[in-house]
Write an enzyme that holds these catalytic residues in place. Sequence first.
Site, PDB file in Angstrom:
ATOM      1  CB  ILE A 183      -0.669  -0.376   1.493  1.00 15.51           C
ATOM      2  CG1 ILE A 183       0.202  -0.326   2.450  1.00 15.51           C
ATOM      3  CG2 ILE A 183      -2.117  -0.862   1.305  1.00 15.51           C
ATOM      4  CD1 ILE A 183      -1.446   0.485   3.950  1.00 15.51           C
ATOM      5  CG  ASP A 240       8.318  15.322   8.954  1.00 16.28           C
ATOM      6  OD1 ASP A 240       7.728  15.928   8.678  1.00 16.28           O
ATOM      7  OD2 ASP A 240       8.551  14.227   8.493  1.00 16.28           O
TER       8      ASP A 240
HETATM    9  P1  AMP Z   1       5.259   5.416   6.421  1.00 16.13           P
HETATM   10  O1  AMP Z   1       6.442   5.337   6.180  1.00 16.13           O
HETATM   11  O2  AMP Z   1       4.810   5.782   7.722  1.00 16.13           O
HETATM   12  O3  AMP Z   1       5.386   7.076   5.317  1.00 16.13           O
HETATM   13  O4  AMP Z   1       4.211   4.899   5.530  1.00 16.13           O
HETATM   14  C1  AMP Z   1       4.442   4.737   3.975  1.00 16.13           C
HETATM   15  C2  AMP Z   1       3.093   5.181   3.174  1.00 16.13           C
HETATM   16  O5  AMP Z   1       1.723   3.833   3.937  1.00 16.13           O
HETATM   17  C3  AMP Z   1       1.983   6.090   3.589  1.00 16.13           C
HETATM   18  O6  AMP Z   1       1.876   7.565   3.206  1.00 16.13           O
HETATM   19  C4  AMP Z   1       0.866   5.071   3.852  1.00 16.13           C
HETATM   20  O7  AMP Z   1      -0.248   5.906   2.474  1.00 16.13           O
HETATM   21  C5  AMP Z   1       0.803   4.065   4.179  1.00 16.13           C
HETATM   22  N1  AMP Z   1       0.706   3.879   5.677  1.00 16.13           N
HETATM   23  C6  AMP Z   1       1.640   3.326   6.511  1.00 16.13           C
HETATM   24  N2  AMP Z   1       1.158   3.076   7.481  1.00 16.13           N
HETATM   25  C7  AMP Z   1       0.126   2.746   7.299  1.00 16.13           C
HETATM   26  C8  AMP Z   1      -1.285   2.271   8.146  1.00 16.13           C
HETATM   27  N3  AMP Z   1      -0.720   2.380   9.459  1.00 16.13           N
HETATM   28  N4  AMP Z   1      -2.658   2.478   7.496  1.00 16.13           N
HETATM   29  C9  AMP Z   1      -2.751   2.529   6.417  1.00 16.13           C
HETATM   30  N5  AMP Z   1      -1.967   3.025   5.480  1.00 16.13           N
HETATM   31  C10 AMP Z   1      -0.857   3.545   5.811  1.00 16.13           C
END
Ligand code: AMP
EC number: 2.7.10.1
Length: 829
Positions: free
Chosen positions: A473, A592
Amino acid sequence: FFLSQENTIFFLLFSVNLLDSRTVMGDLGWIAYPKNGWEEIGEVDENYAPIHTYQVCKVMEQNQNNWLLTSWISNEGASRIFIELKFTLRDCNSLPGGLGTCKETFNMYYFESDDEDGRNIKENQYIKIDTIAADESFTELDLGDRVMKLNTEVRDVGPLTKKGFYLAFQDVGACIALVSVRVYYKKCPSVIRNLARFPDTITGADSSQLLEVSGVCINHSVTEEAPKMHCSAEGEWLVPIGKCLCKAGYEEKNNTCQAPSPVSTVKKGKITKNSISLSWQEPDRPNGIILEYEIKYFEKDQETSYTIIKSKETAITADGLKPGSAYVFQIRARTAAGYGGFSRRFEFETSPVSVAASSDQSQIPIIVVSVTVGVILLAVVIGFLLSGSCCDHGCGWASSLRAVAYPSLTWRCGYSKAKQDPEEEKMHFHNGHIKLPGVRTYVDPHTYEDPNQAVHEFAKEIEASCITIERVIGAGEFGEVCSGRLKLQGKREFPVAIKTLKVGYTEKQRRDFLGEASIMGQFDHPNIIHLEGVVTKSKPVMIVTEYMENGSLDTFLKKNDGQFTVIQLVGMLRGIASGMKYLSDMGYVHRDLAARNILINSNLVCKVSDFGLSRVLEDDPEAAYTTRGGKIPIRWTAPEAIAFRKFTSASDVWSYGIVMWEVMSYGERPYWEMTNQDVIKAVEEGYRLPSPMDCPAALYQLMLDCWQKDRNSRPKFDEIVSMLDKLIRNPSSLKTLVNASSRVSNLLVEHSPVGSGAYRSVGEWLEAIKMGRYTEIFMENGYSSMDAVAQVTLEDLRRLGVTLVGHQKKIMNSLQEMKVQLVNGMVPL
Ligand code: AMP
């Protein structure tokens, strides 16, 4: 989409019929006068049930005044009711003979009364609800030789102050068939949310009113923060606040609290004169993964002074006990949901001082007393030798006594509780960190020499076999982010997000990756992303969190531009502020905070995410290197944090103001395409972002407060939460919007007209923003140059026929953007 069990905004529209003419089997009891006006058509449906259709068609005769009165309708306590009419209305053009007198409307009235006696009133006592005309919301009825259009119109009336009312329909010369009349009110249906029960609630009298309703904690739960929700005029529950928590020993499952079963079997192991070893079995129904056991023990009949040991194993040795004494033990298990109940009491006895020397049992007390006196004397002598003052003797006494009474003080993860000593009752030892109850603070994982220890301190280890990965995702800095499912023992499978650490990582990357889990695992708040656990014992290394169906907030808002009510947006902001309040209370500075780092679930609950150490800023594509070497997301960061890295909760408040702006403008990029350098300069010179379109003035003012140059003048997160709560409770305060013309004129200060060089023609500009369809209309109405376009207001757009709100926004925002770029600044403070 919105129907789900989770925390915040969900939609379960609920209406309750007070009358539905289609379902009344017998006589409706309605009265028509004059008698030759409205008449009931005696038709029945296929089940021979009467269809109560009333018609009138006196289009050829002058001065028609035909009334149809309903019987008395109880409002059942509702103060706002809705009336849905289904009717056909003949077009006067299809009745050439009656063109002079024919009408195409009829009137609807009501009269309030407490009982059925009020029916014989005069026409002029009825209060008019509206003139009803046929509009385009019809369905076509095929009547054989002609097609009739069935119109549906809904009107609402309120506030009602009596017990009931009559409705009346007045015809003044139209050709109408009133096919059905449905009268209903709306209510927010009884629901359990955050473990609190909210009762069926009839909506308020005012169409914009939100009723604050208090919830009652369900059985076996207690209030954490007083649970409240708001019942909107549409029958939706909005913006839940507060929550209940299952009592110790009870686990939350499907909106109830059921206790995990207590430990039932405890066996004694090795017993010496000073120690008792015990082992036990896991409870029959653990209802989740057991994180640890708590063993409470005390000398029989001395319950006021007891010791608590925590253990991850199912065996312990209690030492430092008195010889030949009976001790009572009780054990309870803890899962993620909290503690289960204590087991029944198990009683075991230490060995006497010397079994060999105690053939005469009567001597044991003498021996015990002598040994105890000997130990005390020895302690006094040692204390005396080690210290020089009387006071120190006393301390020596106290500490040696304490060592006997509370042996687990030295135990790694234990804490001691003794009623005699209030100081000790507050003491909580946790791996060297002494914590005062109620003042939880964030522990920086850097303070651990071994980062693996930190992660296991705060995060649960999950076996990889419990996780099913479904799809990718997103992309994180350390590897892919996937959605999937987690099946924990004794729990239903549930959806999760899984962050993976890509292969070939360095030790530092692993540490930084798991650092986020060490931080996240310390938080427990409905607006902070919840950590389920980590996988570190197999590869790939993973971080498992709750799943947020709608992903990151900025993308979600851009995708749903213009789709939410102001209250829904404020609900999102309230959630974020509440999460930030929790973090600042814990002493954690996020650094952030931005809409891209907020996740949103299917109930529109927003949760703060993206926790990290130094890496936070490194993996943010928005973060740029500053002259001082740090990497900072300039557009979201307070000036003092950019200039001299002064990151505090007050700088988080600045970022929160930017998030407010992002939310109210549906994911617009702050400061549009201005360069980072220009942003720093403009902010330093006192310019601030202008209000987003259609933004309530109260919210824009709050943004400006968050952007105070002096960080001490910015509101604190708890003040922001209370302010938003106040606005939610009183939605009329959100009705005053920032004046559109003042918004634009602010931007027009000292700058040249739009368009010089940016776009060569109006057509090119509209094409560039995908609004090319309006080029012709703009040209035809004299907006043929970019200079002319610069003067366009929202009213002009509406006049030109740009009626879609999304398109209006796109055009106005683009104009604004061009203007801002030209002034190289924003709203001056
Ligand atoms: P991050 O590395 O935390 O910035 O995550 C990258 C992307 O994954 C985010 O921008 C969200 O689109 C998706 N993502 C991260 N954590 C979640 C979560 N708990 N539920 C759904 N999507 C998530």
